[in-house]
Design an enzyme around this catalytic site. Structure first.
Site, PDB file in Angstrom:
ATOM      1  N   SER A   1      40.382  45.357  39.921  1.00 51.47           N
ATOM      2  CA  SER A   1      39.769  46.656  39.629  1.00 51.47           C
ATOM      3  C   SER A   1      38.250  46.560  39.711  1.00 51.47           C
ATOM      4  CB  SER A   1      40.228  47.162  38.264  1.00 51.47           C
ATOM      5  OG  SER A   1      39.871  48.513  38.098  1.00 51.47           O
ATOM      6  N   ASN A   2      37.550  47.529  39.165  1.00 52.02           N
ATOM      7  CA  ASN A   2      36.079  47.535  39.177  1.00 52.02           C
ATOM      8  C   ASN A   2      35.580  48.082  37.841  1.00 52.02           C
ATOM      9  OD1 ASN A   2      35.808  50.552  39.435  1.00 52.02           O
ATOM     10  ND2 ASN A   2      36.971  50.117  41.297  1.00 52.02           N
ATOM     11  N   ARG A   3      34.268  48.178  37.705  1.00 46.10           N
ATOM     12  CA  ARG A   3      33.687  48.501  36.392  1.00 46.10           C
ATOM     13  C   ARG A   3      33.598  49.992  36.088  1.00 46.10           C
ATOM     14  NH1 ARG A   3      31.368  43.969  34.230  1.00 46.10           N
ATOM     15  NH2 ARG A   3      30.769  42.351  35.707  1.00 46.10           N
TER      16      ARG A   3
END
Ligand code: C5P
Length: 413
Positions: A217-219
């Site tokens: 995923s990402n932030r």
């Protein structure tokens, strides 16, 4: 939930009649009156005589800076506010908390107190938030009266389950004041400058599964997407939020929960024919694991390789589904750590967008979990606007201002 930018908040300058009835939860109406007032509403509190035995009218008067009405006959004598004038002037009538008794009276149209006359005299929409003991709440008489009120156009904010004044636990506890205020906001948003628009906003970072317990995923926190959805709602749009965060949206917004890019794509494509605007604020993973292991991958060896494949480009795909005039207005986001404006301009052209919101995610502290954002918006003609660091809700309103201007200039369908 964010507070709308001042001046854009649908409560600002609006007149809300707040009916308070004789439930033990009457003290929570002080918080409701306070929040409505702080957000710019002019709040006229109308108490039933029973409510005045639980909370002093002075508490409401001190918070709203306005007289509190409870004695109909005293008011009849006064020339400046009669027993119907609050109802005539109101943009919204909120009854919170509403007892079983007051619900019955409102359903029957009884007018033996200030709240009854206000409710009959007003043409404003009504919101009612019941609070009572569980059996009273579940009683067919109460439910029947509420059905009558619903059929008459009232919005009911149902009570929650939880600790009750009786000491027992069950259904009947007043909904949280902030939820009641948010529903009031939604009701007052009708008629805003985005009224009649159907919009989709995507929010959050996609989660691309590796196995049943792990993902890539990402932030992204989803805050910018939620702010864009809330701002559109506050301006009268019908909003669907396609989100990966699972967070509760503001009142009146429908959510579609998704995790992966492929599922987000399916949800966007399914709705695309029906909407006026798509705002792709989600941080969609560009690559996802080629294979999702059916069982948890066991630790083995000193390294492991994860093979990733390109995800569908959602914006690229939908932008190709019709030329300007036949398709919704499309807004993309560009999160960049270098050459912000050039990269965003290229993306705008490549994805055939109407607007792109570029944000520099290399800023110290980052923008992801923050409530503020500094963006440059680039229009389809290549011109751009640099906004200062602003709360995300203000950025969202600036975005909708641009969308509105683009639509007025003939873009979108
Ligand atoms: O190309 P890039 O991922 O930087 O573009 C960002 C914009 O494209 C965002 O609006 C994002 O929501 C959207 N996007 C998409 N499908 C992808 C990746 C990004 O629609 N697979």
């Amino acid at each position: 939930m964010t507070d709308s930018a001042p001046g854009r908040n649908p409560l600002r300058g609006r007149r809300v009649a707040l009916g308070v009835t004789g439930s033990i939860a009457a003290y929570k109406a002080v918080a409701i009156a306070s929040s409505l007032t702080q957000q710019g509403a002019l709040v006229d509190v109308v108490m039933t005589p029973e409510a005045t035995r639980l909370v002093q009218p002075l508490s409401f008067q001190a918070i709203t800076h306005r007289p509190v009405a409870w004695d109909m006959f005293e008011l009849l004598a006064a020339t400046e506010i009669g027993h119907v004038s609050i109802g005539h002037g109101a943009d919204l009538l909120v009854v919170a908390p509403a007892t079983a008794h007051s619900i019955a009276k409102l359903a029957l149209g009884l007018a033996d107190d200030m709240l009854g006359t206000t409710a009959l005299a007003t043409l404003a929409p009504g919101l009612i938030a019941p609070a009572m003991e569980t059996n009273m709440w579940l009683h067919p008489a109460t439910q029947g009266h509420l059905a009558t009120l619903r059929a008459r156009g009232w919005t009911v904010v149902e009570p929650e389950s939880g600790h009750l004044a009786s000491g027992a636990s069950g259904e009947g506890r007043l909904a949280p004041p902030e939820m009641i205020v948010d529903v009031a906001k939604h009701l007052l948003a009708q008629g805003g400058d985005l009224s009649g628009w159907r919009v989709i906003v995507t929010a959050g970072g996609t989660r691309e599964p590796i196995d049943p317990v792990r993902y890539v995923s990402n932030r992204s926190s989803g805050k910018m997407g939620y702010a864009a959805a809330e701002a559109a709602r506050d301006r009268g749009a019908v909003v669907t939020l396609i989100t990966t965060t699972g967070q509760q949206p503001p009142a009146g917004i429908t959510t579609v929960d998704v995790e992966q890019a492929t599922k987000m794509r399916d949800a966007v494509v399914a709705a695309f024919a029906e909407i006026d605007v798509l705002v792709m604020a989600a941080a969609v993973a560009d690559y996802a694991p080629i294979e999702i292991a059916p069982d948890k991958i066991k630790k083995s060896g000193s390294s492991m390789l994860l093979e990733l494949a390109l995800t569908p480009d959602i914006l690229g795909e939908v932008a190709g589904l019709g030329s300007n005039g036949q398709r919704p207005l499309i807004v993309g986001f560009a999160a960049e750590t270098e050459n912000l404006v050039e990269n965003a301009r290229a993306k705008l052209a490549r994805k055939r967008l109407d607007l792109i919101v570029a944000n520099d995610v290399s800023q110290p502290g980052g923008v992801f979990a923050s409530d503020a954002n500094k963006v440059t918006m680039i229009r389809s003609d290549g011109t751009s606007i640099d906004l200062p660091l602003l709360p995300k809700i203000d950025v969202a309103h600036a975005l909708w201002d641009e969308v509105l201007a683009a639509r007025r200039a003939g873009r979108g369908r």
